[in-house]
Write a protein that holds these residues in place. Structure first.
Motif, PDB file in Angstrom:
ATOM      1  N   ALA A  64     -80.837 -12.241 -48.691  1.00  0.00           N
ATOM      2  CA  ALA A  64     -81.215 -13.583 -49.142  1.00  0.00           C
ATOM      3  C   ALA A  64     -80.804 -14.625 -48.114  1.00  0.00           C
ATOM      4  O   ALA A  64     -79.616 -14.840 -47.871  1.00  0.00           O
ATOM      5  N   GLY A  65     -81.813 -15.281 -47.512  1.00  0.00           N
ATOM      6  CA  GLY A  65     -81.548 -16.344 -46.554  1.00  0.00           C
ATOM      7  C   GLY A  65     -81.987 -17.707 -47.051  1.00  0.00           C
ATOM      8  O   GLY A  65     -81.762 -18.707 -46.383  1.00  0.00           O
ATOM      9  N   SER A  66     -82.614 -17.753 -48.222  1.00  0.00           N
ATOM     10  CA  SER A  66     -83.094 -19.021 -48.769  1.00  0.00           C
ATOM     11  C   SER A  66     -81.935 -19.828 -49.343  1.00  0.00           C
ATOM     12  O   SER A  66     -80.997 -19.288 -49.917  1.00  0.00           O
ATOM     13  N   CYS A  67     -82.055 -21.151 -49.221  1.00  0.00           N
ATOM     14  CA  CYS A  67     -81.058 -22.066 -49.793  1.00  0.00           C
ATOM     15  C   CYS A  67     -81.619 -22.840 -50.976  1.00  0.00           C
ATOM     16  O   CYS A  67     -81.040 -23.846 -51.397  1.00  0.00           O
ATOM     17  N   SER A  68     -82.740 -22.389 -51.526  1.00  0.00           N
ATOM     18  CA  SER A  68     -83.354 -23.103 -52.631  1.00  0.00           C
ATOM     19  C   SER A  68     -82.509 -22.967 -53.890  1.00  0.00           C
ATOM     20  O   SER A  68     -81.729 -22.023 -54.060  1.00  0.00           O
ATOM     21  N   ALA A  82     -81.999 -13.816 -37.026  1.00  0.00           N
ATOM     22  CA  ALA A  82     -81.687 -12.712 -36.120  1.00  0.00           C
ATOM     23  C   ALA A  82     -80.757 -11.708 -36.785  1.00  0.00           C
ATOM     24  O   ALA A  82     -80.924 -10.488 -36.629  1.00  0.00           O
ATOM     25  N   LEU A  83     -79.759 -12.192 -37.517  1.00  0.00           N
ATOM     26  CA  LEU A  83     -78.833 -11.280 -38.200  1.00  0.00           C
ATOM     27  C   LEU A  83     -79.574 -10.401 -39.197  1.00  0.00           C
ATOM     28  O   LEU A  83     -79.414  -9.169 -39.208  1.00  0.00           O
ATOM     29  N   PHE A  84     -80.398 -11.018 -40.026  1.00  0.00           N
ATOM     30  CA  PHE A  84     -81.089 -10.245 -41.050  1.00  0.00           C
ATOM     31  C   PHE A  84     -82.170  -9.344 -40.447  1.00  0.00           C
ATOM     32  O   PHE A  84     -82.403  -8.231 -40.939  1.00  0.00           O
ATOM     33  N   ALA A  85     -82.845  -9.805 -39.413  1.00  0.00           N
ATOM     34  CA  ALA A  85     -83.877  -8.978 -38.787  1.00  0.00           C
ATOM     35  C   ALA A  85     -83.275  -7.707 -38.211  1.00  0.00           C
ATOM     36  O   ALA A  85     -83.797  -6.600 -38.415  1.00  0.00           O
ATOM     37  N   ARG A  86     -82.175  -7.850 -37.497  1.00  0.00           N
ATOM     38  CA  ARG A  86     -81.522  -6.672 -36.921  1.00  0.00           C
ATOM     39  C   ARG A  86     -80.934  -5.779 -38.015  1.00  0.00           C
ATOM     40  O   ARG A  86     -81.010  -4.546 -37.929  1.00  0.00           O
ATOM     41  N   SER A  87     -80.362  -6.383 -39.040  1.00  0.00           N
ATOM     42  CA  SER A  87     -79.799  -5.608 -40.149  1.00  0.00           C
ATOM     43  C   SER A  87     -80.880  -4.780 -40.835  1.00  0.00           C
ATOM     44  O   SER A  87     -80.683  -3.591 -41.138  1.00  0.00           O
ATOM     45  N   ALA A  88     -82.040  -5.401 -41.099  1.00  0.00           N
ATOM     46  CA  ALA A  88     -83.131  -4.683 -41.751  1.00  0.00           C
ATOM     47  C   ALA A  88     -83.627  -3.522 -40.891  1.00  0.00           C
ATOM     48  O   ALA A  88     -83.931  -2.438 -41.407  1.00  0.00           O
ATOM     49  N   SER A  89     -83.708  -3.752 -39.586  1.00  0.00           N
ATOM     50  CA  SER A  89     -84.147  -2.681 -38.691  1.00  0.00           C
ATOM     51  C   SER A  89     -83.180  -1.502 -38.727  1.00  0.00           C
ATOM     52  O   SER A  89     -83.591  -0.327 -38.776  1.00  0.00           O
ATOM     53  N   LEU A  90     -81.890  -1.803 -38.695  1.00  0.00           N
ATOM     54  CA  LEU A  90     -80.887  -0.737 -38.753  1.00  0.00           C
ATOM     55  C   LEU A  90     -80.943   0.005 -40.082  1.00  0.00           C
ATOM     56  O   LEU A  90     -80.886   1.243 -40.125  1.00  0.00           O
ATOM     57  N   LEU A  91     -81.084  -0.738 -41.167  1.00  0.00           N
ATOM     58  CA  LEU A  91     -81.155  -0.104 -42.478  1.00  0.00           C
ATOM     59  C   LEU A  91     -82.388   0.781 -42.602  1.00  0.00           C
ATOM     60  O   LEU A  91     -82.320   1.891 -43.142  1.00  0.00           O
ATOM     61  N   ALA A  92     -83.523   0.304 -42.096  1.00  0.00           N
ATOM     62  CA  ALA A  92     -84.749   1.100 -42.155  1.00  0.00           C
ATOM     63  C   ALA A  92     -84.607   2.389 -41.357  1.00  0.00           C
ATOM     64  O   ALA A  92     -85.077   3.450 -41.782  1.00  0.00           O
ATOM     65  N   SER A  93     -83.944   2.307 -40.209  1.00  0.00           N
ATOM     66  CA  SER A  93     -83.757   3.504 -39.385  1.00  0.00           C
ATOM     67  C   SER A  93     -82.813   4.506 -40.035  1.00  0.00           C
ATOM     68  O   SER A  93     -82.795   5.681 -39.666  1.00  0.00           O
ATOM     69  N   ARG A  94     -82.046   4.049 -41.017  1.00  0.00           N
ATOM     70  CA  ARG A  94     -81.080   4.905 -41.697  1.00  0.00           C
ATOM     71  C   ARG A  94     -81.548   5.288 -43.104  1.00  0.00           C
ATOM     72  O   ARG A  94     -80.748   5.680 -43.954  1.00  0.00           O
ATOM     73  N   GLY A  95     -82.861   5.141 -43.361  1.00  0.00           N
ATOM     74  CA  GLY A  95     -83.437   5.673 -44.587  1.00  0.00           C
ATOM     75  C   GLY A  95     -83.621   4.699 -45.731  1.00  0.00           C
ATOM     76  O   GLY A  95     -83.841   5.119 -46.871  1.00  0.00           O
ATOM     77  N   LEU A  96     -83.571   3.398 -45.460  1.00  0.00           N
ATOM     78  CA  LEU A  96     -83.815   2.430 -46.526  1.00  0.00           C
ATOM     79  C   LEU A  96     -85.223   2.612 -47.073  1.00  0.00           C
ATOM     80  O   LEU A  96     -86.180   2.757 -46.315  1.00  0.00           O
ATOM     81  N   ALA A  97     -85.359   2.583 -48.411  1.00  0.00           N
ATOM     82  CA  ALA A  97     -86.659   2.796 -49.040  1.00  0.00           C
ATOM     83  C   ALA A  97     -87.199   1.541 -49.709  1.00  0.00           C
ATOM     84  O   ALA A  97     -88.412   1.357 -49.809  1.00  0.00           O
ATOM     85  N   ARG A  98     -86.304   0.661 -50.211  1.00  0.00           N
ATOM     86  CA  ARG A  98     -86.726  -0.553 -50.915  1.00  0.00           C
ATOM     87  C   ARG A  98     -85.957  -1.739 -50.366  1.00  0.00           C
ATOM     88  O   ARG A  98     -84.737  -1.672 -50.207  1.00  0.00           O
ATOM     89  N   LEU A  99     -86.690  -2.810 -50.083  1.00  0.00           N
ATOM     90  CA  LEU A  99     -86.064  -4.006 -49.511  1.00  0.00           C
ATOM     91  C   LEU A  99     -86.630  -5.248 -50.192  1.00  0.00           C
ATOM     92  O   LEU A  99     -87.843  -5.440 -50.239  1.00  0.00           O
ATOM     93  N   VAL A 100     -85.736  -6.090 -50.701  1.00  0.00           N
ATOM     94  CA  VAL A 100     -86.114  -7.364 -51.299  1.00  0.00           C
ATOM     95  C   VAL A 100     -85.559  -8.475 -50.411  1.00  0.00           C
ATOM     96  O   VAL A 100     -84.378  -8.446 -50.035  1.00  0.00           O
ATOM     97  N   VAL A 101     -86.409  -9.443 -50.077  1.00  0.00           N
ATOM     98  CA  VAL A 101     -86.012 -10.533 -49.185  1.00  0.00           C
ATOM     99  C   VAL A 101     -86.321 -11.869 -49.862  1.00  0.00           C
ATOM    100  O   VAL A 101     -87.406 -12.062 -50.407  1.00  0.00           O
ATOM    101  N   ALA A 102     -85.358 -12.787 -49.812  1.00  0.00           N
ATOM    102  CA  ALA A 102     -85.553 -14.132 -50.354  1.00  0.00           C
ATOM    103  C   ALA A 102     -85.560 -15.134 -49.215  1.00  0.00           C
ATOM    104  O   ALA A 102     -84.597 -15.209 -48.443  1.00  0.00           O
ATOM    105  N   GLY A 103     -86.651 -15.887 -49.103  1.00  0.00           N
ATOM    106  CA  GLY A 103     -86.777 -16.905 -48.067  1.00  0.00           C
ATOM    107  C   GLY A 103     -87.952 -16.627 -47.157  1.00  0.00           C
ATOM    108  O   GLY A 103     -88.101 -15.516 -46.644  1.00  0.00           O
ATOM    109  N   GLY A 104     -88.806 -17.635 -46.981  1.00  0.00           N
ATOM    110  CA  GLY A 104     -89.999 -17.454 -46.160  1.00  0.00           C
ATOM    111  C   GLY A 104     -89.701 -17.159 -44.705  1.00  0.00           C
ATOM    112  O   GLY A 104     -90.244 -16.222 -44.115  1.00  0.00           O
ATOM    113  N   GLU A 105     -88.829 -17.974 -44.079  1.00  0.00           N
ATOM    114  CA  GLU A 105     -88.505 -17.765 -42.674  1.00  0.00           C
ATOM    115  C   GLU A 105     -87.779 -16.431 -42.485  1.00  0.00           C
ATOM    116  O   GLU A 105     -88.029 -15.691 -41.522  1.00  0.00           O
ATOM    117  N   THR A 106     -86.879 -16.114 -43.406  1.00  0.00           N
ATOM    118  CA  THR A 106     -86.148 -14.845 -43.338  1.00  0.00           C
ATOM    119  C   THR A 106     -87.110 -13.673 -43.459  1.00  0.00           C
ATOM    120  O   THR A 106     -87.012 -12.684 -42.713  1.00  0.00           O
TER     121      THR A 106
END
Length: 423
Positions: free
Chosen positions: A261-265, A340-364
């Motif tokens: 979650a990167g949104s501040c709404s 950048a933090l979340f983009a790299r984190s998501a990439s690492l998680l996906a490479s390690r078998g992440l199956a479901r990802l929920v993201v809050a925030g348009g820019e994120t």
């Protein structure tokens, strides 16, 4: 391709893709694919609605216009019959913003005037009356959007807002005319075109109003607005007998899950607080991220440590705190550090078998899907108004990409369940 959409951010693209896939007014939707950026190749033959997700919402007008015209050229190559320029239902754009310039540039390229501009989305509490945009029962400039860290909305009158951005006169179709039905609306749009007005603000209070506007635009080469404007567009093509083919299937996924979650709404802050009552939440300091004291490895470690417990990692902070950080570091540096933090984190998680990802925030969301390298997403069931479940073309990952202000109070647990295939 029947309908081609140019969306100014990733969650907005998912939002309108959901509307097109779902359909409305008693009519089924269209086979819809969301493209992450301008595709390099052709769309598949079964794609009836193609949604191009740009990341242009906060770009200077010149850059946003250039990207949007490139997207238009690709859509025209696919033979699309109608183009939609999709922006946020809360019109996130400063008076120096790009909604007016992009809308006019697309209209100029297509040779049209009297183009609808209607961000209304009643299902999400966004309505337009006498040219003024409301969030629930509050004028836009009295809502939390007045303090948006990137696009503070200080005026609810979209006619004034668009006039500040546009080169040409801005037209207006008031709600009493809209209630007159599609023929009345079409006649008003023709009068605006004859008067040299390129963009025309059109009131809408209900889904019925949006269906009437869509019917009035059945033959319009260009329409602009929020995702609600697409509610009745599939019905036009079903009525004309142009629709055939079937939907591409969304593929649910079981296994590891994470929420970023990167949104501040205000809505996202409340959703995080609700999620934290039953699930682990890691709240990160933006200041520490900028100073390099928090890394993607820390995010991955937290998620994997709490596997099976719907872990959530958040950089969301109240708007006042975000503004203080922007004053210290600059708005671009704050946004880029979080993305950048979340983009790299998501990439690492996906490479390690992440199956479901929920993201809050348009820019994120935009930063994450870009980092994951997907070219397209298949549209699945609706999680909340404006937020569909989507799956990557290879079926490895199911995602929910939520704009900050969207979703129910229990959105995060609901999203994870639907991504897994629950009804």
């Amino acid at each position: 391709m029947l309908i081609g959409v140019i969306a100014d951010d990733f969650t907005g693209a998912s939002d309108i893709a959901n509307t097109l896939a779902k359909g409305g007014g008693g009519s089924p939707g269209l086979a819809t694919t969301q493209f992450l950026g301008i595709p390099s190749g052709r769309a598949s033959a079964d794609c009836q609605a193609g949604v191009i997700a740009l990341k242009s919402r906060s770009l200077p007008p010149t850059e946003a216009v250039s990207q949007s015209l490139q997207a238009l050229a690709w859509l025209q190559e696919q033979g699309c019959r109608q183009v939609v320029f999709k922006y946020c239902s809360t019109f996130d754009s400063t008076k120096e913003g790009n909604i007016g310039p992009v809308g006019e540039a697309l209209a100029d390229r297509l040779g049209v005037r009297g183009v609808v501009a209607c961000p209304a989305f009643p299902a999400a509490g966004r309505t337009l009356y006498m040219g003024n945009l409301f969030v629930e029962d509050v004028p836009l400039d009295e809502s939390s959007l007045r303090n948006h860290p990137l696009t503070p909305m200080s005026d609810s009158d979209l006619r004034r807002w668009l006039r500040a951005q546009s080169r040409h006169p801005v037209g207006f179709v008031a709600w009493p005319r809209v209630r007159g039905g599609s023929r009345e609306i079409a006649g008003q749009l023709r009068e605006c075109a004859d008067a040299g007005q390129v963009l025309v603000v059109v009131d809408a209070l209900t889904d019925g109003d949006l269906l009437a506007i869509a019917e009035a635009c059945a033959d319009a080469p260009l329409v602009t607005g929020g995702s609600g404007i697409a509610l009745g567009l599939p019905r036009n093509f079903h009525r004309s007998g142009l629709v055939d083919g079937t939907h591409r299937a969304f593929r649910p996924a079981k296994g590891r899950a994470a929420i970023l979650a990167g949104s501040c709404s205000r809505a996202t802050l409340a959703q995080i607080a609700e999620h934290e009552k039953r699930h682990p939440v890691l709240r990160l300091s933006i200041d520490e991220i900028i100073r390099g004291l928090v890394t993607p490895v820390d995010v991955v470690a937290f998620v994997e440590r709490h596997e099976g417990s719907a872990p959530l990692v958040s950089t969301s902070q109240p708007p006042a705190e975000v503004r203080a950080l922007q004053d210290t570091y600059g708005a671009d540096k704050v946004a880029s550090a979080v993305d950048a933090l979340f983009a790299r984190s998501a990439s690492l998680l996906a490479s390690r078998g992440l199956a479901r990802l929920v993201v809050a925030g348009g820019e994120t969301s935009g930063a994450i899907v870009s980092a994951l390298g997907f070219e397209s997403l298949d549209i699945g069931p609706e999680i909340a108004p404006g937020v569909p479940a989507v799956s990557s073309g290879d079926g490895r990952l199911a995602l929910a990409l939520k704009s900050g202000n969207f979703g129910q109070f229990d959105f995060f647990t609901r999203a994870l369940a639907i991504l897994e295939g629950a009804a």
